[in-house]
Scaffold this motif. Structure first.
Motif, mmCIF file in Angstrom:
data_model
loop_
_atom_site.group_PDB
_atom_site.id
_atom_site.type_symbol
_atom_site.label_atom_id
_atom_site.label_comp_id
_atom_site.label_asym_id
_atom_site.label_seq_id
_atom_site.Cartn_x
_atom_site.Cartn_y
_atom_site.Cartn_z
ATOM 1 N N SER A 149 -3.505 2.510 5.375
ATOM 2 C CA SER A 149 -3.631 3.505 4.303
ATOM 3 C C SER A 149 -5.023 4.130 4.313
ATOM 4 O O SER A 149 -5.171 5.355 4.199
ATOM 5 C CB SER A 149 -3.351 2.839 2.954
ATOM 6 N N ASP A 196 4.656 6.894 4.308
ATOM 7 C CA ASP A 196 4.415 6.783 2.876
ATOM 8 C C ASP A 196 5.775 6.819 2.166
ATOM 9 O O ASP A 196 6.671 7.552 2.574
ATOM 10 C CB ASP A 196 3.530 7.946 2.415
ATOM 11 N N SER A 252 -6.117 8.122 5.458
ATOM 12 C CA SER A 252 -6.880 8.990 4.552
ATOM 13 C C SER A 252 -8.097 9.569 5.257
ATOM 14 O O SER A 252 -8.364 10.777 5.183
ATOM 15 C CB SER A 252 -7.311 8.180 3.324
ATOM 16 N N ASP A 291 6.678 8.106 -0.569
ATOM 17 C CA ASP A 291 7.012 9.445 -1.072
ATOM 18 C C ASP A 291 7.510 10.339 0.055
ATOM 19 O O ASP A 291 8.446 11.127 -0.140
ATOM 20 C CB ASP A 291 5.785 10.084 -1.735
ATOM 21 N N ASP A 292 6.897 10.229 1.240
ATOM 22 C CA ASP A 292 7.353 11.022 2.383
ATOM 23 C C ASP A 292 8.756 10.598 2.814
ATOM 24 O O ASP A 292 9.581 11.442 3.194
ATOM 25 C CB ASP A 292 6.378 10.879 3.554
ATOM 26 N N SER A 323 0.827 -1.220 0.000
ATOM 27 C CA SER A 323 0.000 0.000 0.000
ATOM 28 C C SER A 323 0.854 1.260 0.000
ATOM 29 O O SER A 323 0.482 2.284 0.592
ATOM 30 C CB SER A 323 -0.972 0.006 1.197
ATOM 31 N N HIS A 324 2.033 1.183 -0.642
ATOM 32 C CA HIS A 324 2.945 2.317 -0.776
ATOM 33 C C HIS A 324 3.451 2.806 0.590
ATOM 34 O O HIS A 324 3.704 3.997 0.784
ATOM 35 C CB HIS A 324 2.268 3.470 -1.524
ATOM 36 N N LEU A 325 3.599 1.875 1.543
ATOM 37 C CA LEU A 325 4.042 2.215 2.887
ATOM 38 C C LEU A 325 5.352 1.499 3.216
ATOM 39 O O LEU A 325 5.616 0.396 2.733
ATOM 40 C CB LEU A 325 2.985 1.817 3.926
#
Length: 285
Positions: free
Chosen positions: A157, A261, A161, A263-264, A64-66
């Motif tokens: 995730s 995340d 949100s 990206d973070d 989950s992009h984590l």
């Protein structure tokens, strides 16, 4: 309940008084939902940590992009008085020392001494709940956490949100309450589900090199150094690392657990790389 529904019921009439705004937020179920999401998020995080704690790696991409990371953090015991005296001898005490009214331990003479030097006061709103309020925000749900790592990542995730949306509404509400003329005058108001209090944050002070000796002594005794500033002057060579280390003793190394995340994580890594590159560029000038 959708976040748009929460928003329409709570903040559509942002000209209302503090009591009406808070009552609407509580009655809508938004505050209860906020606390449920916070509790679920903590339970899911603990579940992931439990799944990974026996592994040998410090970094795991969990789906989950984590990414989940175990980050060692050194815990130091500082000789703040000695460090402040060291900074004073370098001419950096006033520039690098942070002092708040909390540090002064309710010493009225010192509070009066530093009164002319405080920055603009900041305030926050603290809600308290009566029996009716406690009943309305009480949650009977127990977060389900007996999940596989992949399922936990999916839930985290989704939780983040939803929490981000509800927290944004609550933050907006708190900003509105902090600007309430009613609270500004009365400091505390009661409403259907409890009360709201407008409280001042500890005052922060700004100093100049013209500080008198009594202020200097208080800064040395009660101040806490700005460690980012110390790092800056360390890279410039003004503060010697070996001399700075003499004022702290390693007590423990704590292993913090975070879920980010991807990206973070990349943004954080880029920030630290740029920061290090600037310092190296400065040293080579």
């Amino acid at each position: 309940m959708s976040c748009s529904h929460i928003k329409s019921k709570t903040l559509s009439s942002n000209r209302g008084d503090a009591k009406q705004l808070m009552e609407a937020f509580i009655a809508s179920g938004a505050y209860k939902r906020l606390k449920e999401l916070e509790r679920e998020g903590k339970a899911l995080r603990d579940r992931v940590r439990c799944c990974l704690s026996s592994g040998e790696s410090r970094r795991y991409e969990i789906g989950s992009h984590l990414v989940a990371k175990f980050i060692p953090k050194k815990i130091y015991q500082y000789d703040y008085t000695g460090l402040n005296e060291y900074l004073y001898n370098l001419g950096l005490l006033q520039r690098l020392t942070i002092l708040t009214s909390r540090n002064l331990n309710k010493d009225q003479q010192l509070l009066d001494l530093f009164e002319p030097y405080h920055l603009t006061p900041e305030y926050y709103v603290k809600p308290s709940f009566n029996r009716a309020g406690q009943e309305l925000i009480k949650s009977e749900q127990t977060p389900e956490v007996n999940l596989t790592l992949n399922d936990a990542a999916i839930r985290i995730s989704r939780n983040r949100s939803h929490l981000k949306a509800v927290k944004a509404e609550y933050d907006k509400l708190k900003d509105e309450l902090a600007r309430s003329s009613q609270l500004a005058v009365e400091k505390k108001v009661t409403y259907k589900y409890g009360s709201l209090s407008l409280l001042r944050k500890p005052l922060r002070y700004r100093f100049t090199h013209r500080s008198n000796q009594r202020m200097i002594h208080a800064l040395i005794e009660f101040g806490k150094p700005d460690f980012d500033g110390i790092e800056h002057y360390m890279f410039k060579g003004i503060i010697k690392k070996s001399e700075f280390e003499a004022f702290r003793k390693l007590k423990d190394i704590r292993l913090d657990f975070v879920i980010l995340d991807l990206d973070d994580e990349a943004k954080m890594q880029n920030y630290f790389h740029r920061k290090r590159a600037r310092h190296l560029l400065f040293l080579n000038e």
